[in-house]
Design an enzyme around this catalytic site. Structure first.
Site, short mmCIF file in Angstrom:
data_model
loop_
_atom_site.label_atom_id
_atom_site.label_comp_id
_atom_site.label_asym_id
_atom_site.label_seq_id
_atom_site.Cartn_x
_atom_site.Cartn_y
_atom_site.Cartn_z
CD GLU A 52 12.94 0.71 8.24
OE1 GLU A 52 12.78 1.47 7.28
OE2 GLU A 52 13.73 -0.23 8.24
CE LYS B 71 -1.99 3.02 2.00
NZ LYS B 71 -1.69 4.42 1.61
CD GLU C 108 9.76 12.79 11.74
OE1 GLU C 108 8.59 12.39 11.80
OE2 GLU C 108 10.69 12.11 11.25
P1 NAD Z 1 2.24 8.35 7.57
O1 NAD Z 1 2.41 7.54 8.81
O2 NAD Z 1 1.25 9.44 7.57
O3 NAD Z 1 1.87 7.43 6.33
C1 NAD Z 1 2.68 6.32 5.95
C2 NAD Z 1 1.81 5.28 5.29
O4 NAD Z 1 0.90 4.77 6.26
C3 NAD Z 1 0.96 5.82 4.14
O5 NAD Z 1 0.95 4.86 3.10
C4 NAD Z 1 -0.42 5.96 4.77
O6 NAD Z 1 -1.46 5.85 3.84
C5 NAD Z 1 -0.42 4.78 5.72
N1 NAD Z 1 -1.37 4.87 6.84
C6 NAD Z 1 -1.86 5.99 7.45
N2 NAD Z 1 -2.72 5.65 8.43
C7 NAD Z 1 -2.77 4.29 8.46
C8 NAD Z 1 -3.47 3.35 9.26
N3 NAD Z 1 -4.29 3.72 10.25
N4 NAD Z 1 -3.28 2.03 9.01
C9 NAD Z 1 -2.43 1.61 8.04
N5 NAD Z 1 -1.76 2.47 7.24
C10 NAD Z 1 -1.92 3.79 7.45
O7 NAD Z 1 3.71 8.89 7.21
P2 NAD Z 1 4.10 9.89 6.05
O8 NAD Z 1 3.66 11.26 6.47
O9 NAD Z 1 3.68 9.33 4.76
O10 NAD Z 1 5.71 9.81 6.08
C11 NAD Z 1 6.53 10.58 6.89
C12 NAD Z 1 6.97 9.82 8.13
O11 NAD Z 1 7.67 8.63 7.77
C13 NAD Z 1 7.94 10.61 8.99
O12 NAD Z 1 7.58 10.48 10.34
C14 NAD Z 1 9.28 9.92 8.75
O13 NAD Z 1 10.23 10.06 9.77
C15 NAD Z 1 8.85 8.51 8.57
N6 NAD Z 1 9.88 7.74 7.87
C16 NAD Z 1 10.64 6.86 8.59
C17 NAD Z 1 11.67 6.15 7.98
C18 NAD Z 1 12.53 5.20 8.78
O14 NAD Z 1 13.22 4.41 8.16
N7 NAD Z 1 12.52 5.26 10.09
C19 NAD Z 1 11.91 6.32 6.62
C20 NAD Z 1 11.13 7.24 5.91
C21 NAD Z 1 10.10 7.93 6.55
#
Ligand code: NAD
Length: 505
Positions: free
Chosen positions: A266, A191, A399
């Site tokens: 992550e 997804k 963050e």
């Molecule tokens: P997000 O958590 O909003 O979304 C990530 C994914 O999760 C998307 O595909 C979203 O549709 C999905 N999602 C949202 N709610 C969900 C739910 N209830 N159930 C299942 N899936 C759901 O994150 P974002 O804003 O897309 O990305 C930024 C974040 O990602 C930042 O916090 C960043 O630090 C983190 N990140 C971490 C790493 C790592 O390796 N630690 C790498 C890249 C990004």
């Protein structure tokens, strides 16, 4: 024609089909726009214009994808590792063939400058090749001898897995999770993030062209709260590999609990870069600037807190200010651009809200702090540097995920460690000192999953990647990835010599 104009013209050629046709799901080897035919609009971070319709998957689409993954699992699991290796190398070939397209589409879709996204396909293909080569040995475990028994450990793929990825470097991150899952013998339902869905469609096409059997990898677009949630709840899915925000990770843990899924998270970070008086000044300065302002600061491992020792504070801050002022913000497809537009207008609002937070809590906006409007309607924001900050301020705790750096001063090693650890996160830390004993002490005292000494983030696929505290659970990379996607099984064989306890005789 300028390089920007050339890139724009090439990009629009690649983007046209996404504009003309709904980007669908890839389920059981077929493209579909979903059971309900519901869609959402994808918009460009460059000008907030319409880029096309994306199928909005719901629980019925997720169900179809999970069942396809479950159906394909036994044959994929039982395929010899060497055969999987071959297919995954073909997958990498297909990605490499489309490197230019992937870079241009990815950069246009998520706003990351092309100078960084040029590597997206190369790195994605490298992820596949690395894990492809390990596929034949993935099942081998240890042999543990006892006097009268021999134990052998075997690893078997856990089953169909869910992979949920964010928007910041979508292509690279998707391959980083999907490659080890497929190499270990799992089937996948992916997804992608709703803000940057296009490169996942190219990845699905590459899978198809590589001859990946139908159902081995499925991709469903949609919203996190619906498609993502259904995926984490589906009984056919045995494990969820998630990259995204910490708060989403907590939700997924709850959603996945009733079906007792294994989870790998992550998550976010508020990573310190600690610069001591004795550090190599110029190298440290280059790395500090690079690790927060590259990739628009939308990078989990970005060093968003600068901890600078008092002896070099003034000199370092003045050199840093100079560099931040000179960063080139612009169109992501311009090869000269160093900072592009942020992913979405809602994210721009979030980043901008921290300017008020900084002012309200008494920090100084030394550089930047404003939206850029003379580059058009895109989500452009000035690279920003906060000073006069203290460790408990929101700008030093939360963050921000943008090109925004918070500078803090420390006197000695103990204070540096205390500030570095004063956060809920524990993803990465960067330490700059020429005192190697001190570097070793800090690598143990600073609570983070990954520490770099006198270096910016350096990618090494066999090394463990992941965070402590609220930054995640589990590690990726090398064998660590296989540990997640596989079950370890112990087989204990008697030599026929040991005494069996006798009862009821
Ligand atoms: P997000 O958590 O909003 O979304 C990530 C994914 O999760 C998307 O595909 C979203 O549709 C999905 N999602 C949202 N709610 C969900 C739910 N209830 N159930 C299942 N899936 C759901 O994150 P974002 O804003 O897309 O990305 C930024 C974040 O990602 C930042 O916090 C960043 O630090 C983190 N990140 C971490 C790493 C790592 O390796 N630690 C790498 C890249 C990004």
């Amino acid at each position: 024609m300028s390089d920007l104009a050339k890139n724009q013209s090439l990009a629009s050629k690649y983007l046209e089909r996404f504009k003309q046709n709904t980007t669908g799901h890839y389920i059981g080897g077929e493209w579909t726009i979903g059971m309900q035919g519901k869609t959402f609009d994808n918009s460009s971070p460059i000008d907030n214009h319409y880029m096309g319709k994306i199928a909005e998957g719901d629980s019925a689409d997720i169900d179809a994808a999970c069942l396809a993954a479950a159906k394909a699992f036994p044959a994929w699991r039982d395929m010899p590792g060497a055969a999987r290796k071959k297919i995954l190398h073909k997958f990498a070939d297909e990605i490499e063939k489309r490197a230019e397209e992937i870079a241009l589409v990815e950069s246009s879709d998520c706003g990351q400058p092309l100078r960084f996204m040029r590597q997206a396909a190369v790195r994605g293909a490298a992820n596949f090749r690395f894990f492809a080569d390990k596929a034949p040995e993935a099942r081998d475990g240890q042999t543990l001898l006892q006097p009268e028994h021999t134990n052998i450990t075997l690893r078997t793929p856990i089953g169909p897995v869910g992979v949920i990825t964010p928007w910041n470097t979508p292509f690279m991150l998707a391959t980083w999770k999907i490659a080890p899952a497929l190499a270990s013998g799992c089937t996948v339902v992916h997804k992608p993030a709703e803000f940057s869905p296009l490169s996942a469609a190219i990845l699905a096409e590459a899978a198809e062209a590589a001859g990946l059997p139908a159902g081995v990898w499925n991709m469903v677009n949609g919203m996190g709260e619906e498609a993502g949630k259904s995926l984490t709840e589906h009984p056919a899915i045995k494990a969820v590999a998630f990259v995204g925000e910490t708060t989403t990770g907590s939700k997924i843990m709850v959603q996945a609990a009733p079906t007792l899924k294994r989870v790998h998270f992550e998550l976010g970070g508020k990573n310190p870069v600690i610069v001591f008086d004795d550090a190599d000044f110029e190298r440290a300065l280059d790395a500090v600037v690079f690790m927060i302002y590259s990739l628009n600061g939308q990078r989990c491992t970005s060093s968003s807190r600068l901890l600078i020792q008092s002896g070099i504070r003034d000199k370092f801050m003045s050199a840093l200010e100079n560099r931040v002022r000179k960063l080139r913000v612009g169109h992501p497809l311009d090869p000269d651009t160093e900072v592009g537009p942020l992913i979405h207008s809602s994210h721009l609002d979030k980043v901008m809200s921290y300017m008020d937070a900084a002012r309200e809590q008494g920090a100084t906006i030394t550089v930047g702090g404003e939206r850029i409007t003379d580059l058009g309607d895109g989500n452009y924001f000035q690279p920003t540097l906060f000073s006069d900050a203290t460790s408990n301020m929101r700008i030093a705790q939360e963050e921000i995920f943008g090109p925004v750096l918070t500078a803090l001063t420390f006197e000695d090693e103990a204070e540096a460690i205390a500030i570095a650890n004063n956060t809920d996160y524990g993803l990465a830390a960067y330490i700059w000192t020429n005192d190697h004993a001190r570097a070793m002490r800090l690598s143990q005292a600073v609570d983070a999953g990954m520490l770099w000494i006198n270096s910016e983030n350096n990618r090494n696929l066999p090394s463990p990647f992941g965070g402590t505290k609220m930054s995640g659970i589990g590690r990726d990379g090398g064998d660590y990835s296989f540990e997640f996607y596989m079950e370890t099984r112990n087989v204990c064989m008697a030599h026929g010599t040991h005494k069996i306890p006798v009862l009821g005789k």
